[in-house]
Design a protein around this motif. Structure first.
Motif, PDB file in Angstrom:
ATOM      1  N   UNK A 282     -57.606 -76.214 -11.433  1.00 53.37           N
ATOM      2  CA  UNK A 282     -57.419 -75.545 -10.145  1.00 53.37           C
ATOM      3  C   UNK A 282     -58.239 -74.258 -10.142  1.00 53.37           C
ATOM      4  N   UNK A 283     -58.717 -73.881  -8.957  1.00 51.36           N
ATOM      5  CA  UNK A 283     -59.427 -72.621  -8.828  1.00 51.36           C
ATOM      6  C   UNK A 283     -58.532 -71.444  -9.232  1.00 51.36           C
ATOM      7  N   UNK A 284     -57.238 -71.525  -8.882  1.00 52.68           N
ATOM      8  CA  UNK A 284     -56.300 -70.436  -9.211  1.00 52.68           C
ATOM      9  C   UNK A 284     -56.184 -70.244 -10.721  1.00 52.68           C
ATOM     10  N   UNK A 285     -56.278 -71.334 -11.473  1.00 53.92           N
ATOM     11  CA  UNK A 285     -56.213 -71.238 -12.943  1.00 53.92           C
ATOM     12  C   UNK A 285     -57.429 -70.480 -13.479  1.00 53.92           C
ATOM     13  N   UNK A 286     -58.599 -70.878 -12.987  1.00 48.53           N
ATOM     14  CA  UNK A 286     -59.829 -70.218 -13.436  1.00 48.53           C
ATOM     15  C   UNK A 286     -59.782 -68.734 -13.076  1.00 48.53           C
ATOM     16  N   UNK A 287     -59.268 -68.447 -11.875  1.00 49.83           N
ATOM     17  CA  UNK A 287     -59.165 -67.065 -11.410  1.00 49.83           C
ATOM     18  C   UNK A 287     -58.223 -66.261 -12.315  1.00 49.83           C
ATOM     19  N   UNK A 288     -57.083 -66.839 -12.665  1.00 46.26           N
ATOM     20  CA  UNK A 288     -56.114 -66.118 -13.500  1.00 46.26           C
ATOM     21  C   UNK A 288     -56.716 -65.784 -14.870  1.00 46.26           C
ATOM     22  N   UNK A 289     -57.427 -66.745 -15.448  1.00 49.87           N
ATOM     23  CA  UNK A 289     -58.044 -66.498 -16.759  1.00 49.87           C
ATOM     24  C   UNK A 289     -59.132 -65.430 -16.643  1.00 49.87           C
ATOM     25  N   UNK A 290     -59.981 -65.560 -15.622  1.00 49.78           N
ATOM     26  CA  UNK A 290     -61.076 -64.590 -15.457  1.00 49.78           C
ATOM     27  C   UNK A 290     -60.518 -63.188 -15.254  1.00 49.78           C
ATOM     28  N   UNK A 291     -59.498 -63.074 -14.427  1.00 46.08           N
ATOM     29  CA  UNK A 291     -58.915 -61.775 -14.117  1.00 46.08           C
ATOM     30  C   UNK A 291     -58.226 -61.177 -15.348  1.00 46.08           C
ATOM     31  N   UNK A 292     -57.561 -62.033 -16.124  1.00 43.78           N
ATOM     32  CA  UNK A 292     -56.865 -61.538 -17.318  1.00 43.78           C
ATOM     33  C   UNK A 292     -57.873 -60.999 -18.336  1.00 43.78           C
ATOM     34  N   UNK A 293     -58.966 -61.730 -18.532  1.00 41.40           N
ATOM     35  CA  UNK A 293     -60.005 -61.244 -19.449  1.00 41.40           C
ATOM     36  C   UNK A 293     -60.614 -59.947 -18.900  1.00 41.40           C
ATOM     37  N   UNK A 294     -60.882 -59.928 -17.593  1.00 41.80           N
ATOM     38  CA  UNK A 294     -61.544 -58.767 -16.975  1.00 41.80           C
ATOM     39  C   UNK A 294     -60.702 -57.500 -17.086  1.00 41.80           C
ATOM     40  N   UNK A 295     -59.384 -57.651 -17.030  1.00 41.91           N
ATOM     41  CA  UNK A 295     -58.514 -56.474 -17.054  1.00 41.91           C
ATOM     42  C   UNK A 295     -57.972 -56.153 -18.436  1.00 41.91           C
ATOM     43  N   UNK A 296     -58.416 -56.866 -19.458  1.00 42.93           N
ATOM     44  CA  UNK A 296     -57.869 -56.666 -20.794  1.00 42.93           C
ATOM     45  C   UNK A 296     -58.541 -55.461 -21.480  1.00 42.93           C
ATOM     46  N   UNK A 371     -61.073 -79.881 -15.634  1.00 37.48           N
ATOM     47  CA  UNK A 371     -61.477 -80.280 -14.278  1.00 37.48           C
ATOM     48  C   UNK A 371     -62.810 -79.675 -13.911  1.00 37.48           C
ATOM     49  N   UNK A 372     -62.997 -79.469 -12.614  1.00 40.47           N
ATOM     50  CA  UNK A 372     -64.317 -79.085 -12.112  1.00 40.47           C
ATOM     51  C   UNK A 372     -64.370 -77.682 -11.530  1.00 40.47           C
ATOM     52  N   UNK A 373     -63.247 -76.964 -11.511  1.00 33.97           N
ATOM     53  CA  UNK A 373     -63.200 -75.676 -10.817  1.00 33.97           C
ATOM     54  C   UNK A 373     -63.814 -74.546 -11.648  1.00 33.97           C
ATOM     55  N   UNK A 374     -64.616 -73.731 -10.961  1.00 33.90           N
ATOM     56  CA  UNK A 374     -65.291 -72.609 -11.623  1.00 33.90           C
ATOM     57  C   UNK A 374     -65.057 -71.325 -10.829  1.00 33.90           C
ATOM     58  N   UNK A 375     -64.867 -70.227 -11.538  1.00 40.07           N
ATOM     59  CA  UNK A 375     -64.797 -68.907 -10.899  1.00 40.07           C
ATOM     60  C   UNK A 375     -65.742 -67.970 -11.644  1.00 40.07           C
ATOM     61  N   UNK A 376     -66.455 -67.150 -10.878  1.00 32.68           N
ATOM     62  CA  UNK A 376     -67.290 -66.106 -11.484  1.00 32.68           C
ATOM     63  C   UNK A 376     -66.689 -64.763 -11.083  1.00 32.68           C
ATOM     64  N   UNK A 377     -66.516 -63.906 -12.057  1.00 28.78           N
ATOM     65  CA  UNK A 377     -65.783 -62.653 -11.874  1.00 28.78           C
ATOM     66  C   UNK A 377     -66.612 -61.533 -12.493  1.00 28.78           C
ATOM     67  N   UNK A 378     -66.528 -60.331 -11.928  1.00 34.04           N
ATOM     68  CA  UNK A 378     -67.328 -59.219 -12.436  1.00 34.04           C
ATOM     69  C   UNK A 378     -66.457 -58.027 -12.779  1.00 34.04           C
ATOM     70  N   UNK A 379     -66.777 -57.394 -13.900  1.00 34.02           N
ATOM     71  CA  UNK A 379     -66.041 -56.193 -14.281  1.00 34.02           C
ATOM     72  C   UNK A 379     -66.952 -55.268 -15.091  1.00 34.02           C
ATOM     73  N   UNK A 380     -66.389 -54.160 -15.528  1.00 34.95           N
ATOM     74  CA  UNK A 380     -67.134 -53.207 -16.340  1.00 34.95           C
ATOM     75  C   UNK A 380     -66.424 -53.056 -17.676  1.00 34.95           C
ATOM     76  N   UNK A 381     -67.080 -52.388 -18.627  1.00 28.91           N
ATOM     77  CA  UNK A 381     -66.398 -52.177 -19.904  1.00 28.91           C
ATOM     78  C   UNK A 381     -65.545 -50.912 -19.838  1.00 28.91           C
TER      79      UNK A 381
END
Lengths: 395, 395
Positions: A282-296, A371-381
């Motif tokens: 699901x797109x929401x799954x990809x989003x949750x992982x991307x966001x969790x990494x981005x905010x870690x 599956x096939x869902x992809x999310x691209x997310x941007x953050x800073x260090x």
């Protein structure tokens, strides 16, 4: 960078900010009634302008957006609502349109009442200065800046049926050193012929792939707002499905460019980090992982230290609610395989570390087998400079 | 600080860590079979010892806990599982008990296989050194340390029916500079007579009010584990409801003291922050608000800068899923009313700022008007030193 047909804008210093020469007021006007939509902060503690504007979109007779910086008009109670409405009234009077067709944003310090005196003089002056040239567009981009170090504009042109349609946008936000919160504002305009429902749907699509995919510290502000206005002034006929698709792509690109510009303007950051999560069910799954990494914080400090710390990234992935185990994760950093089959891969640690240190851009790719869902997310260090800037600011 | 009756422990340097004199092995043994329970990381990427131990609790014939530091035995696949089981087998052989009655934890670097040679020599040496005195207890607290600067122990004594019951615990964790993640381990022992179900229930109650209420950066590790062992060696008869309540209080206090000790040992932090959220309708609501404030980088940097930044705290509260608006929140910092009725209160900013700067402890209190539920949560601030320490570590 220019506005779409039938739009004019202005920006100036009216005296809200302490330094009287710093721009603090922007105005965007459509010469004809236009369709428009808005997407707002999900924070339940939200500014008065959010409450006022939210009632006015989607709409099909919108005329203007007025934005001030230096004061967010948030946590200001009933008087804040009156002040926000009063601002739209001033614009409406000057343009001879209805106040309900004017949208409003404010960004800056929260918990203080809006200073009416400078705004009362500033709005007529802005109307006076309205222009359709690149300078007027740039001035409007400047009037909404707070801690931004550069104005942010983006533009795309689509050719459909022999007509040129423009999509032009501005944004403000430099999340790292936001005085109180990382307020993000954006106004995107197009001369395409769209109705209110179309602007709403297309704006949500674009925001979901742009402003919702950037994060510095995961704190949504009280005032975040993105508007899309479409006035049809290009002269293009009603767009076909395929043409709408072309326009959506242009809109997505403008929004992505603006969202990325906010991350790139993050003062105190050393790296611009792109996180790509693919293979999700699901797109929401990809989003949750991307966001969790981005905010870690541990991932972000590792990148600041040029450390390809797969452990922190894999562990951040594991602490999401997406069902997976350590063998489901394949990790690449800057194109090199770092982790697969539940174990770190063979790679040259020094080379990866040097690559991170020597380049501003870092690419983290997580591949999943679901599956096939992809999310691209941007953050800073997360650097010492970020902490210094955010600690030293005092209300 | 001493162990409960019928428990012995040991700790020593067996050579897993680079510096050969640094302690890296701990052993806790009950002289008789005991009841026990465990609470483990919710991270789906978890270490082999978590997988092995999880299968063995709750149990009523447990005999020992073996812990090594310097290597987390996480992301090590099938071989990691074999290694973890092998460790429990070595302990079991030395004590002449069943391997299934031995629990195991590992903490340290992840993605590397456990070095068997030092452990093979270390475990018999630890068995040899087992003792019931305070030195043996302290040694065991030391053997599990990674980046901790101090060993962490806590103890309470409850008198029931003329009998003295002890609750003694150790923990490790210094979240700020954890090599890969902020691994938190704790072993709590009591000589109270409890069955397996009771240990499980009482441990969960205690963890929910202690280790689950501390956070530095919101990243749960691959290896977090808390064990409770109860061997009945105090000689007390089966406890009444009221006596169980007394024991629960003692257990909660031991767990809270250990959890707070982890936050206080956070290297790079300048402030120990207590966040109290009261007046929530549900405990989960209060928890979500407390955790969101505790993990908010903007709140944490504001505290590092001695800034009573109500805007960041109120906004962090607003971005939770708890339904509320800005008028529902009353905020005190260090006992002073800062925000109420949707507006900042009248207070002396300089005095509040000086108070934060001059004291290590900061108290943030959020009062809500919805109910009776309260949560107390502990965290640290976010300093430049934190970032330096976490950036400079490399795998």
């Amino acid at each position: 960078m220019i506005l779409p047909q039938g739009f004019r804008s202005a920006g100036l210093a009216c005296g809200i900010k302490e330094k009287k020469t710093t721009f603090d007021l922007s105005l965007f006007v459509s010469d004809v009634p236009c369709a428009g939509a808005g997407v707002f902060t999900k924070n339940q503690v939200c500014g008065a302008p959010v409450k006022v504007s939210r009632e006015r979109v989607p709409g099909d007779s919108l005329r203007a957006v007025v934005i001030n910086s230096g004061n967010a008009n948030a946590c200001t109670g009933e008087r804040g609502i009156e002040d926000a409405k009063w601002m739209t009234g001033l614009v409406a009077d000057g343009l001879a349109v209805a106040a309900e067709d004017v949208l409003v944003c404010s960004t800056g310090i929260i918990g203080r009442f809006l200073p009416r005196t400078p705004i009362e003089a500033g709005i007529p002056a802005a109307i006076e200065q309205l222009g359709a040239d690149s300078e007027a567009f740039l001035n409007a981009a400047r009037g909404m800046m707070t801690t931004d170090t550069v104005p942010k504009q983006a533009m795309r042109v689509v050719n459909v049926g022999g007509q040129e349609i423009r999509v032009s946008g501005v944004a403000k936000g430099a999340a790292m050193i936001a005085p109180n919160m990382a307020t993000m504002l954006s106004v995107i305009m197009t001369d395409a012929p769209l109705d209110a429902a179309q602007t709403d749907q297309m704006l949500r699509h674009a925001v979901d792939r742009s402003f919702n995919c950037v994060s510095v510290e995961g704190h949504t502000s009280t005032s975040d707002t993105v508007f899309l206005l479409a006035n049809g002034a290009s002269g293009a006929e009603a767009l076909s499905e395929a043409e709408l698709g072309q326009l959506q792509t242009a809109l997505d690109e403008v929004a992505m460019e603006l969202g990325q510009a906010i991350i790139r303007d993050a003062e105190g950051a050393d790296h611009f980090v792109t996180i790509e999560v693919s293979g999700a069910a699901e797109r929401a799954d990809a989003m949750e992982i991307a966001r969790t990494i981005a905010n870690d914080a541990l991932v972000k400090t590792a990148i600041a230290g040029s450390d390809p710390n797969w452990g922190r990234i894999v562990s951040a992935t594991g602490r999401t609610s997406v069902k997976l185990n350590e063998r489901d994760i394949v990790l690449h950093i800057n194109g090199t395989l770092i982790y697969t089959e539940g174990r770190p891969a063979e790679y040259n640690e020094q080379a990866i570390s040097d690559g991170i240190q020597q380049n501003r851009d870092v690419l983290i790719q997580i591949q999943l087998p679901f599956g096939e869902e992809t999310v691209v997310f941007w953050t800073s260090d997360l650097t010492q400079e970020y902490v210094r800037l955010n600690s030293e600011y005092t209300t």
